[in-house]
Design a protein around this motif. Structure first.
Motif, PDB file in Angstrom:
ATOM      1  N   ARG A 126       0.827  -1.211   0.000  1.00 32.07           N
ATOM      2  CA  ARG A 126       0.000   0.000   0.000  1.00 32.07           C
ATOM      3  C   ARG A 126       0.863   1.263   0.000  1.00 32.07           C
ATOM      4  N   ALA A 127       2.014   1.202   0.651  1.00 28.45           N
ATOM      5  CA  ALA A 127       2.900   2.365   0.674  1.00 28.45           C
ATOM      6  C   ALA A 127       3.379   2.719  -0.732  1.00 28.45           C
ATOM      7  N   VAL A 128       3.382   1.745  -1.626  1.00 28.11           N
ATOM      8  CA  VAL A 128       3.806   1.976  -3.008  1.00 28.11           C
ATOM      9  C   VAL A 128       2.623   2.317  -3.904  1.00 28.11           C
ATOM     10  N   ILE A 129       1.553   1.535  -3.803  1.00 27.85           N
ATOM     11  CA  ILE A 129       0.446   1.691  -4.750  1.00 27.85           C
ATOM     12  C   ILE A 129      -0.569   2.733  -4.304  1.00 27.85           C
ATOM     13  N   GLY A 130      -0.509   3.124  -3.025  1.00 24.67           N
ATOM     14  CA  GLY A 130      -1.428   4.132  -2.515  1.00 24.67           C
ATOM     15  C   GLY A 130      -2.740   3.540  -2.033  1.00 24.67           C
ATOM     16  N   PRO A 131      -3.574   4.355  -1.410  1.00 24.75           N
ATOM     17  CA  PRO A 131      -4.809   3.866  -0.796  1.00 24.75           C
ATOM     18  C   PRO A 131      -5.967   3.654  -1.761  1.00 24.75           C
ATOM     19  N   ASP A 132      -5.876   4.190  -2.977  1.00 24.85           N
ATOM     20  CA  ASP A 132      -7.032   4.158  -3.880  1.00 24.85           C
ATOM     21  C   ASP A 132      -7.106   2.912  -4.755  1.00 24.85           C
ATOM     22  N   VAL A 133      -6.006   2.181  -4.882  1.00 22.69           N
ATOM     23  CA  VAL A 133      -6.006   0.955  -5.683  1.00 22.69           C
ATOM     24  C   VAL A 133      -6.861  -0.098  -4.975  1.00 22.69           C
ATOM     25  N   ILE A 134      -7.710  -0.775  -5.720  1.00 25.66           N
ATOM     26  CA  ILE A 134      -8.590  -1.802  -5.154  1.00 25.66           C
ATOM     27  C   ILE A 134      -7.811  -3.113  -5.037  1.00 25.66           C
ATOM     28  N   VAL A 135      -7.784  -3.671  -3.833  1.00 25.47           N
ATOM     29  CA  VAL A 135      -7.033  -4.895  -3.569  1.00 25.47           C
ATOM     30  C   VAL A 135      -7.999  -6.033  -3.251  1.00 25.47           C
ATOM     31  N   SER A 136      -7.818  -7.141  -3.955  1.00 23.01           N
ATOM     32  CA  SER A 136      -8.627  -8.345  -3.736  1.00 23.01           C
ATOM     33  C   SER A 136      -7.704  -9.488  -3.346  1.00 23.01           C
ATOM     34  N   ALA A 137      -7.958 -10.091  -2.176  1.00 22.69           N
ATOM     35  CA  ALA A 137      -7.107 -11.170  -1.675  1.00 22.69           C
ATOM     36  C   ALA A 137      -7.812 -12.512  -1.791  1.00 22.69           C
ATOM     37  N   SER A 138      -7.067 -13.507  -2.229  1.00 24.52           N
ATOM     38  CA  SER A 138      -7.535 -14.901  -2.177  1.00 24.52           C
ATOM     39  C   SER A 138      -6.682 -15.625  -1.154  1.00 24.52           C
ATOM     40  N   MET A 139      -7.320 -16.485  -0.343  1.00 24.07           N
ATOM     41  CA  MET A 139      -6.615 -17.106   0.778  1.00 24.07           C
ATOM     42  C   MET A 139      -7.033 -18.562   0.951  1.00 24.07           C
ATOM     43  N   ASP A 140      -6.224 -19.287   1.682  1.00 28.13           N
ATOM     44  CA  ASP A 140      -6.553 -20.627   2.159  1.00 28.13           C
ATOM     45  C   ASP A 140      -7.494 -20.469   3.354  1.00 28.13           C
ATOM     46  N   LEU A 141      -8.435 -21.382   3.508  1.00 29.71           N
ATOM     47  CA  LEU A 141      -9.326 -21.279   4.667  1.00 29.71           C
ATOM     48  C   LEU A 141      -8.594 -21.573   5.978  1.00 29.71           C
ATOM     49  N   HIS A 142      -7.354 -22.063   5.882  1.00 32.01           N
ATOM     50  CA  HIS A 142      -6.519 -22.253   7.061  1.00 32.01           C
ATOM     51  C   HIS A 142      -5.623 -21.042   7.316  1.00 32.01           C
ATOM     52  N   GLY A 143      -5.942 -19.933   6.689  1.00 30.77           N
ATOM     53  CA  GLY A 143      -5.233 -18.696   6.957  1.00 30.77           C
ATOM     54  C   GLY A 143      -5.832 -17.967   8.150  1.00 30.77           C
ATOM     55  N   ASN A 144      -5.206 -16.859   8.514  1.00 30.16           N
ATOM     56  CA  ASN A 144      -5.645 -16.051   9.651  1.00 30.16           C
ATOM     57  C   ASN A 144      -6.008 -14.651   9.165  1.00 30.16           C
ATOM     58  N   VAL A 145      -7.103 -14.140   9.690  1.00 27.13           N
ATOM     59  CA  VAL A 145      -7.618 -12.872   9.179  1.00 27.13           C
ATOM     60  C   VAL A 145      -7.686 -11.852  10.304  1.00 27.13           C
ATOM     61  N   SER A 146      -6.684 -11.018  10.390  1.00 25.63           N
ATOM     62  CA  SER A 146      -6.645  -9.967  11.402  1.00 25.63           C
ATOM     63  C   SER A 146      -7.454  -8.759  10.947  1.00 25.63           C
ATOM     64  N   ARG A 147      -7.781  -7.919  11.908  1.00 28.38           N
ATOM     65  CA  ARG A 147      -8.473  -6.660  11.595  1.00 28.38           C
ATOM     66  C   ARG A 147      -7.642  -5.820  10.633  1.00 28.38           C
ATOM     67  N   GLU A 148      -6.320  -5.822  10.826  1.00 26.98           N
ATOM     68  CA  GLU A 148      -5.436  -5.022   9.967  1.00 26.98           C
ATOM     69  C   GLU A 148      -5.444  -5.533   8.527  1.00 26.98           C
ATOM     70  N   LEU A 149      -5.495  -6.847   8.353  1.00 27.13           N
ATOM     71  CA  LEU A 149      -5.515  -7.395   6.999  1.00 27.13           C
ATOM     72  C   LEU A 149      -6.828  -7.052   6.306  1.00 27.13           C
ATOM     73  N   VAL A 150      -7.938  -7.168   7.019  1.00 26.88           N
ATOM     74  CA  VAL A 150      -9.228  -6.824   6.435  1.00 26.88           C
ATOM     75  C   VAL A 150      -9.249  -5.342   6.033  1.00 26.88           C
ATOM     76  N   HIS A 151      -8.672  -4.496   6.880  1.00 28.42           N
ATOM     77  CA  HIS A 151      -8.651  -3.069   6.567  1.00 28.42           C
ATOM     78  C   HIS A 151      -7.874  -2.791   5.292  1.00 28.42           C
ATOM     79  N   GLY A 152      -6.750  -3.463   5.109  1.00 27.72           N
ATOM     80  CA  GLY A 152      -5.900  -3.189   3.955  1.00 27.72           C
ATOM     81  C   GLY A 152      -6.454  -3.705   2.646  1.00 27.72           C
ATOM     82  N   CYS A 153      -7.370  -4.672   2.719  1.00 22.58           N
ATOM     83  CA  CYS A 153      -7.986  -5.230   1.512  1.00 22.58           C
ATOM     84  C   CYS A 153      -9.346  -4.588   1.264  1.00 22.58           C
ATOM     85  N   ASP A 154      -9.777  -4.617   0.024  1.00 22.64           N
ATOM     86  CA  ASP A 154     -11.142  -4.212  -0.312  1.00 22.64           C
ATOM     87  C   ASP A 154     -12.044  -5.424  -0.479  1.00 22.64           C
ATOM     88  N   LEU A 155     -11.467  -6.511  -0.961  1.00 22.49           N
ATOM     89  CA  LEU A 155     -12.193  -7.748  -1.209  1.00 22.49           C
ATOM     90  C   LEU A 155     -11.377  -8.905  -0.656  1.00 22.49           C
TER      91      LEU A 155
END
Length: 515
Positions: A126-155
């Protein structure tokens, strides 16, 4: 809507990491891919002629997918993350506008001296691409989802099956949702309408072997995910089991629902969280369990052939080091398998031993050799094992193992590898001149059986063996996870408070308490 296709970058690092194994993961283990290598990897949905290829301009930055293992070293993370940000900077300098980014991650990567590695990686991106770029994350269901990660992603989305039979489907969904938002949600000022995000952390931490979607209660929980997604105003729904073999504050189950209308998004997230929580006491192992000795006794007494046993404590696809020799040592000590001609045929996969492999290769097929293997990294439970046997087969050129050797010791066919390797497919054995369908017993370092093994097994048991991914979570010694946490704690006072948290858009500052 802009006339040109949106420009989307692809980046991410994936490694399911146990903090209870002494092994360490280095940068080469990620097998990083760049540019068109990434497009080729995902050619089924990003290749020429596909709808997503026509809908957007895709740029591979760097993705790395390591075999699960020990903690990622800080230099490895810095090198790979640094290359990602450098390549993103270069892309931005050469294109008019970066519209989106697909974050291709697992979600359970642990980096030495860092907590929440995926959120840290995204922060740097985000420090490179800026806050306006839309970010979509795909994950394993055995991953961990922190509040910070949810904030940084849009999808955000994750697998809906375990074993994971929908890996590519999930990644394609993440890309499809991203393209949909970029092409249909443009506001008059040219900006993009960002989806709402509801996050519910669920204080449950269970191993995958108790949460397979083949079985209840995970089966009905995950069956509800597409029902929530189908509600008007909802874009995507996802349930994460979390990763049980790492000791960080973020490790727990979680639900994230994204969409355009707050009421259905919140209601859907809370419904899924309640389903998970209400079923907490109903989770059971996916197969009968026992010590390795009990599993062998049962297999020998059974008429079912082949009989599979999971040596689960050192499962390399869950984060085990793969070189624990405890299981093979116990197996070769059994008198039933001493006789080459009359003993039950047993296949054991596997133990790394680079020097043992070298000696066997030099001696050649049919030679009798004495070699020592294993416990080079994880010697907590057993030391190196020395064996004398006949070289049954040799194979070179495997992606993971590099070189494989099968050593016949009595009636046991033990697979030795130069580097650790998971054995999930029938061809993994057949290419070593082994016939698992004709064996009496097949022992694999794995947890729940992957689909091909599951289909082959006439019957099976889950061995509760020691190692870095021990199924007995309470004897591992977690001390940094948030408490109370099921099943470590059985009382929760007024309850876990399964209320959805609406997380700010990624282009707004993250405020509020850390949860």
């Amino acid at each position: 809507m802009p006339s040109k296709r949106p420009i989307i970058a692809i980046a991410g690092l994936a490694c399911e990491t146990s903090t209870f194994t002494p092994s360490r993961t280095l940068a080469p283990a990620f097998h990083p891919q760049r540019g068109d290598e990434i497009i080729s990897r995902y050619k089924t949905f990003l290749g020429a002629g596909t709808p997503l290829s026509a809908a957007a301009e895709w740029h591979g930055i760097l993705t790395g997918h390591a075999l699960p293992g020990g903690v990622v070293t800080r230099p490895a993370f810095e090198a790979l993350a640094g290359e990602i940000t450098s390549r993103l900077s270069h892309l931005i300098s050469t294109t008019t506008q970066l519209d989106g980014l697909w974050l291709d991650i697992h979600g359970a990567m642990v980096v030495d001296t860092l907590d929440d590695a995926e959120a840290e990686l995204l922060r740097r991106i985000r420090a490179v691409i800026g806050p306006d770029v839309i970010v979509s994350a795909s994950m394993d269901l055995h991953g961990n989802v922190s509040r910070e990660l949810v904030h940084g992603c849009d999808l955000m989305t994750c697998y809906r099956t375990a074993p994971h039979e929908d890996t590519l489907e999930t990644k394609e969904r993440a890309c499809r949702n991203l393209v949909s938002v970029l092409t249909t949600e443009r506001l008059p000022d040219g900006s993009v309408r960002r989806p709402l995000k509801a996050w519910v952390p669920v204080p449950i931490l269970l191993p995958g072997e108790q949460t397979s979607t083949r079985d209840e209660p995970a089966k009905h929980i995950y069956a509800a995910v597409p029902e929530v997604e189908a509600v008007e105003g909802v874009l995507d729904a996802a349930v994460w089991v979390g990763y049980a073999w790492a000791d960080e504050p973020r490790n727990r189950a979680a639900v994230v629902v994204t969409g355009w209308e707050e009421h259905p998004v919140v209601e859907g997230a809370e419904r899924l969280a309640r389903l998970f929580w209400d079923a907490r006491a109903d989770f059971r192992f996916v197969a009968p369990t026992g010590s390795l000795g009990e599993c062998l006794d049962t297999a020998l007494a059974s008429k079912a052939r082949p009989y599979f046993i999971s040596d689960s404590g050192d499962n390399p696809t869950a984060g085990g080091s793969g070189d624990v020799t405890w299981g093979l040592t116990q197996l070769l000590a059994r008198p039933e398998f001493k006789d080459t001609a009359t003993g039950p045929v047993v296949i054991y996969a596997s133990v790394p031993g680079p020097e043992a492999v070298r000696i066997a290769v030099e001696a050649g097929v049919s030679a009798t050799v004495t070699v020592t293997a294993g416990a080079d990294i994880d010697n907590v439970h057993a030391g190196p094992i020395t064996m004398t046997g006949r070289v049954h087969s040799i194979k070179h050129g495997d992606k993971w193992a590099e070189t494989e050797v099968v050593l016949q010791v009595g009636s046991v066919f033990a697979i030795l590898t130069k580097l650790r390797k998971p054995y999930h497919l029938e061809r993994d054995f057949v290419e070593l001149n082994l016939r698992p369908r004709e064996a009496d017993i097949v022992i694999v370092k794995i947890g729940y059986l992957e689909p091909e093994l599951y289909d082959m097994a006439a019957d099976w048991m889950l061995g509760l063996t020691p190692g870095g991914v021990d199924q007995d979570l309470e004897r591992l010694g977690h001390h940094r996870i948030r408490r109370p946490m099921w099943p470590f704690d059985k009382t929760f006072g007024a309850g876990p408070g399964l209320k959805a948290r609406m997380i700010q858009m990624s282009n707004e500052p993250l405020v509020g308490p850390n949860e």
